[in-house]
Write a protein that holds these residues in place. Structure first.
Motif, PDB file in Angstrom:
ATOM      1  N   ALA A  62       1.007  -0.900   0.150  1.00 30.44           N
ATOM      2  CA  ALA A  62       0.030  -0.145   0.004  1.00 30.44           C
ATOM      3  C   ALA A  62       0.933   0.684  -0.254  1.00 30.44           C
ATOM      4  O   ALA A  62       2.269   1.106   0.954  1.00 30.44           O
ATOM      5  N   PRO A  63       0.367   2.174  -0.599  1.00 28.41           N
ATOM      6  CA  PRO A  63       1.178   3.650  -0.737  1.00 28.41           C
ATOM      7  C   PRO A  63       1.283   3.549   0.161  1.00 28.41           C
ATOM      8  O   PRO A  63       0.507   4.487   1.608  1.00 28.41           O
ATOM      9  N   GLY A  64       2.853   4.432   1.298  1.00 20.35           N
ATOM     10  CA  GLY A  64       2.380   5.548   2.514  1.00 20.35           C
ATOM     11  C   GLY A  64       3.039   4.469   3.142  1.00 20.35           C
ATOM     12  O   GLY A  64       3.726   4.556   4.936  1.00 20.35           O
ATOM     13  N   THR A  65       3.338   2.738   2.606  1.00 21.65           N
ATOM     14  CA  THR A  65       3.445   1.649   3.837  1.00 21.65           C
ATOM     15  C   THR A  65       5.505   2.006   3.707  1.00 21.65           C
ATOM     16  O   THR A  65       6.624   2.148   3.604  1.00 21.65           O
ATOM     17  N   ALA A  66       5.619   2.210   5.401  1.00 18.75           N
ATOM     18  CA  ALA A  66       6.862   2.742   5.507  1.00 18.75           C
ATOM     19  C   ALA A  66       7.564   1.406   5.599  1.00 18.75           C
ATOM     20  O   ALA A  66       7.998  -0.104   6.034  1.00 18.75           O
ATOM     21  N   ASP A  67       9.074   1.345   4.757  1.00 19.73           N
ATOM     22  CA  ASP A  67       9.881   0.472   4.982  1.00 19.73           C
ATOM     23  C   ASP A  67      11.499   1.140   5.125  1.00 19.73           C
ATOM     24  O   ASP A  67      11.661   1.587   4.664  1.00 19.73           O
ATOM     25  N   GLN A  68      12.054  -0.715   5.145  1.00 16.35           N
ATOM     26  CA  GLN A  68      13.475  -0.495   5.887  1.00 16.35           C
ATOM     27  C   GLN A  68      14.208  -1.465   5.013  1.00 16.35           C
ATOM     28  O   GLN A  68      13.800  -2.519   4.235  1.00 16.35           O
ATOM     29  N   VAL A  69      14.913  -1.172   4.528  1.00 16.38           N
ATOM     30  CA  VAL A  69      16.442  -2.228   4.359  1.00 16.38           C
ATOM     31  C   VAL A  69      17.608  -2.056   4.424  1.00 16.38           C
ATOM     32  O   VAL A  69      18.153  -1.083   4.698  1.00 16.38           O
ATOM     33  N   HIS A  70      18.072  -3.207   5.056  1.00 15.73           N
ATOM     34  CA  HIS A  70      19.114  -3.473   5.939  1.00 15.73           C
ATOM     35  C   HIS A  70      19.611  -3.898   5.171  1.00 15.73           C
ATOM     36  O   HIS A  70      19.862  -5.080   4.754  1.00 15.73           O
ATOM     37  N   LEU A  71      20.858  -3.448   5.591  1.00 12.90           N
ATOM     38  CA  LEU A  71      22.665  -3.536   4.208  1.00 12.90           C
ATOM     39  C   LEU A  71      23.432  -4.305   5.090  1.00 12.90           C
ATOM     40  O   LEU A  71      24.145  -3.656   6.059  1.00 12.90           O
ATOM     41  N   TRP A  72      24.441  -5.155   4.576  1.00 18.18           N
ATOM     42  CA  TRP A  72      25.474  -5.558   5.993  1.00 18.18           C
ATOM     43  C   TRP A  72      26.173  -6.217   4.667  1.00 18.18           C
ATOM     44  O   TRP A  72      25.647  -6.913   3.929  1.00 18.18           O
ATOM     45  N   PRO A  73      27.872  -6.339   4.825  1.00 16.45           N
ATOM     46  CA  PRO A  73      29.193  -6.736   4.256  1.00 16.45           C
ATOM     47  C   PRO A  73      29.014  -8.488   4.698  1.00 16.45           C
ATOM     48  O   PRO A  73      28.675  -8.844   5.788  1.00 16.45           O
ATOM     49  N   TYR A  74      28.591  -9.079   3.482  1.00 18.57           N
ATOM     50  CA  TYR A  74      28.788 -10.786   3.185  1.00 18.57           C
ATOM     51  C   TYR A  74      30.117 -11.473   4.479  1.00 18.57           C
ATOM     52  O   TYR A  74      31.345 -10.989   3.980  1.00 18.57           O
ATOM     53  N   ARG A  75      29.947 -12.261   5.195  1.00 17.64           N
ATOM     54  CA  ARG A  75      30.748 -13.072   5.581  1.00 17.64           C
ATOM     55  C   ARG A  75      30.888 -14.339   5.352  1.00 17.64           C
ATOM     56  O   ARG A  75      29.987 -15.166   6.222  1.00 17.64           O
ATOM     57  N   SER A  76      31.940 -15.133   5.098  1.00 21.47           N
ATOM     58  CA  SER A  76      31.731 -16.089   4.515  1.00 21.47           C
ATOM     59  C   SER A  76      32.712 -17.160   5.105  1.00 21.47           C
ATOM     60  O   SER A  76      32.025 -18.376   5.308  1.00 21.47           O
ATOM     61  N   LEU A  77      33.268 -16.670   6.794  1.00 22.12           N
ATOM     62  CA  LEU A  77      33.305 -17.205   7.524  1.00 22.12           C
ATOM     63  C   LEU A  77      32.768 -16.946   9.704  1.00 22.12           C
ATOM     64  O   LEU A  77      33.220 -16.141   9.530  1.00 22.12           O
ATOM     65  N   PRO A  78      31.421 -17.134   9.603  1.00 22.11           N
ATOM     66  CA  PRO A  78      30.445 -16.588  10.549  1.00 22.11           C
ATOM     67  C   PRO A  78      31.545 -17.572  11.491  1.00 22.11           C
ATOM     68  O   PRO A  78      32.106 -17.722  12.337  1.00 22.11           O
ATOM     69  N   ARG A  79      30.963 -16.421  12.742  1.00 15.12           N
ATOM     70  CA  ARG A  79      31.531 -16.425  13.602  1.00 15.12           C
ATOM     71  C   ARG A  79      32.129 -17.960  14.775  1.00 15.12           C
ATOM     72  O   ARG A  79      33.285 -18.258  15.086  1.00 15.12           O
ATOM     73  N   THR A  80      30.814 -19.298  14.753  1.00 14.08           N
ATOM     74  CA  THR A  80      30.774 -20.304  15.089  1.00 14.08           C
ATOM     75  C   THR A  80      31.865 -21.447  14.496  1.00 14.08           C
ATOM     76  O   THR A  80      32.629 -22.152  14.549  1.00 14.08           O
ATOM     77  N   GLY A  81      32.059 -20.311  12.318  1.00 13.15           N
ATOM     78  CA  GLY A  81      33.394 -21.484  12.187  1.00 13.15           C
ATOM     79  C   GLY A  81      34.859 -20.988  12.605  1.00 13.15           C
ATOM     80  O   GLY A  81      35.274 -21.143  12.228  1.00 13.15           O
ATOM     81  N   PHE A  82      34.410 -19.543  12.963  1.00  7.06           N
ATOM     82  CA  PHE A  82      35.728 -18.581  13.215  1.00  7.06           C
ATOM     83  C   PHE A  82      37.086 -19.776  14.719  1.00  7.06           C
ATOM     84  O   PHE A  82      37.651 -19.781  14.630  1.00  7.06           O
ATOM     85  N   VAL A  83      35.559 -19.735  15.688  1.00 10.81           N
ATOM     86  CA  VAL A  83      35.843 -20.892  16.732  1.00 10.81           C
ATOM     87  C   VAL A  83      36.217 -22.150  16.133  1.00 10.81           C
ATOM     88  O   VAL A  83      37.397 -22.572  16.877  1.00 10.81           O
ATOM     89  N   PHE A  84      35.765 -22.732  15.311  1.00  6.45           N
ATOM     90  CA  PHE A  84      35.868 -24.243  15.060  1.00  6.45           C
ATOM     91  C   PHE A  84      37.433 -23.927  14.238  1.00  6.45           C
ATOM     92  O   PHE A  84      38.408 -25.221  14.527  1.00  6.45           O
ATOM     93  N   PHE A  85      37.887 -22.958  13.066  1.00 10.28           N
ATOM     94  CA  PHE A  85      39.275 -23.208  12.479  1.00 10.28           C
ATOM     95  C   PHE A  85      40.061 -22.791  13.511  1.00 10.28           C
ATOM     96  O   PHE A  85      41.415 -23.250  13.658  1.00 10.28           O
TER      97      PHE A  85
END
Length: 178
Positions: A20-43
């Protein structure tokens, strides 16, 4: 995908065509991380285990301490490098449609924030196939100021975001129903 459209409450937003016109939207952007935090601990854990196996042959010998020192320095260096990469990649961009206002906030890794506000009626989303710092460089032009959006996204993601953003800008420009 390293961006997500949401409504103001944080729920996934509907497609632009069903909105519907007037509906508030947001787009959230972030850099891609190929190694998540859990993968970091495992590595790091796997690295310590694999490096420790050959050290078993040196148990009880004074050479163990010298080699252990260099291994600890190497593991600490890898830990620091990956942690530094996480810290520098903590960029977040939030683009919000708030009625007659388009608001972009860029959160930098050093916790500073940069704002840009414009009227969506006058904003143009421009995709520059060449000539920018990255291929398919996406910018927003509103008034005298031009801001980049999602420079850390892949070219395909920037092209898709451009189409979606253009659709939402078209909705924001549409006259309100009586």
């Amino acid at each position: 995908m390293p961006y997500r459209w949401t409504d103001t409450a944080g729920n996934p937003a509907p497609e632009p065509s069903g909105q519907a016109p007037g509906t508030a939207d947001q787009v959230h952007l972030w850099p891609y991380r190929s190694l998540p935090r859990t993968g970091f601990v495992f590595f790091i854990a796997a690295t310590v285990v694999m490096v420790s196996i050959p050290l078993l042959s040196l148990l009880g010998r004074p050479e163990l301490w010298w080699i252990l020192l260099f291994i600890a320095i190497a593991v600490a260096g890898v830990w620091w490098a990956i942690s530094h990469s996480y810290r520098t990649g903590e960029v977040r961009e939030v683009l919000s449609f708030r009625g007659a206002e388009l608001h972009l906030i860029r959160h930098e890794p050093d916790q500073t924030a940069r704002d840009w506000v414009a009227n969506p009626h006058w904003v143009r989303a421009e995709l520059h196939p060449s000539g920018g710092p990255v291929p398919d460089y996406l910018t927003l032009r509103g008034g005298a100021r031009v801001v980049e959006l999602g420079a850390f996204l892949t070219p395909e993601e920037r092209r898709k975001l451009h189409r979606e953003l253009q659709a939402r800008l078209d909705l924001a420009r549409a006259p309100a129903a009586p």
